[in-house]
Write a protein that holds these residues in place. Structure first.
Motif: not given
Length: 212
Positions: A97-105, A175-184
């Motif tokens: 698995y590859l994951f990215a998580a954030t709490l927001g700005p 960021f390439k695989v998960l499209d982090c900017s668009k998704k989250i």
């Protein structure tokens, strides 16, 4: 295990359980040095933690690929990562698995504001954010663990870029695989630091346990 689609998770901040000892630990109050907690600081922490909890908007994206390891190189989908330590850690895994998580700005904005007004509160907020992103990553890992369990797999602990011999450059792959900017709404700066800052990327390997 082959989840080639990217899944998005929107968390509920109220479901995150504040871990106050972890906040104190991030602030530098540990058992080893026996540093005494000031009562005023303790009260500030009790006040700030729930305030920040109301500001966070936890989100994550993840994907799972079949994994092949040859020497020090990991192969999954059309990608590869070279790392002696990660290859060794995941040597018995057949998927990753590859994951990215954030709490927001908003939590970052509040910390930046407080750095100018009250440095002590800023330190508490920074430590609180570190605690909450760890709690949220644990939730995402629990989701991954459950998905893996349903298919007869177990999971390794998460392993992030920047740890051991996995370079921070590997962030670009996430960021390439998960499209982090668009998704989250998570972006990667030229310095390879993520924005919002209270964010994490990680690998999680899945393996079949050998029954004795």
């Amino acid at each position: 295990m082959t989840y080639s689609s990217v899944f998005t998770h929107k968390g509920n901040p109220l479901e995150l359980t504040p871990d106050y000892p972890e906040v104190f630990r991030y602030m530098g109050y540990g058992l080893k040095d026996r540093t005494e907690l000031d009562d005023d600081v303790r009260l500030l922490v009790k006040q700030i933690v729930p305030e920040l909890q109301n500001l966070i908007t936890p989100q994550a994206v993840y994907v799972c690929y079949p994994l092949k390891i040859e020497g020090d190189v990991l192969y999954f989908s059309d990608y590869q990562v070279q790392s002696k330590e990660l290859s060794r850690f995941l040597r018995d895994c057949s998927s990753i698995y590859l994951f990215a998580a954030t709490l927001g700005p908003k939590i970052d904005q509040q910390i930046q504001k407080m750095q100018k007004l009250d440095p002590v509160k800023a330190v508490i907020m920074h430590s609180t954010g570190a605690m909450f992103i760890e709690e949220y990553c644990n939730q995402i890992c629990d989701i991954i663990k459950q998905q893996a369990f349903e298919e007869g797999f177990s999971v390794k602990n998460r392993f992030s870029p920047g740890f051991a011999d996995v370079p921070l450059e590997t962030q670009k792959l996430f960021f390439k695989v998960l499209d982090c900017s668009k998704k989250i709404g998570l972006t990667l700066m030229d310095t390879l630091i993520m924005a919002p800052e209270k964010s994490v990327t990680a690998f999680v390997g899945c393996y079949k346990e050998i029954k004795k």
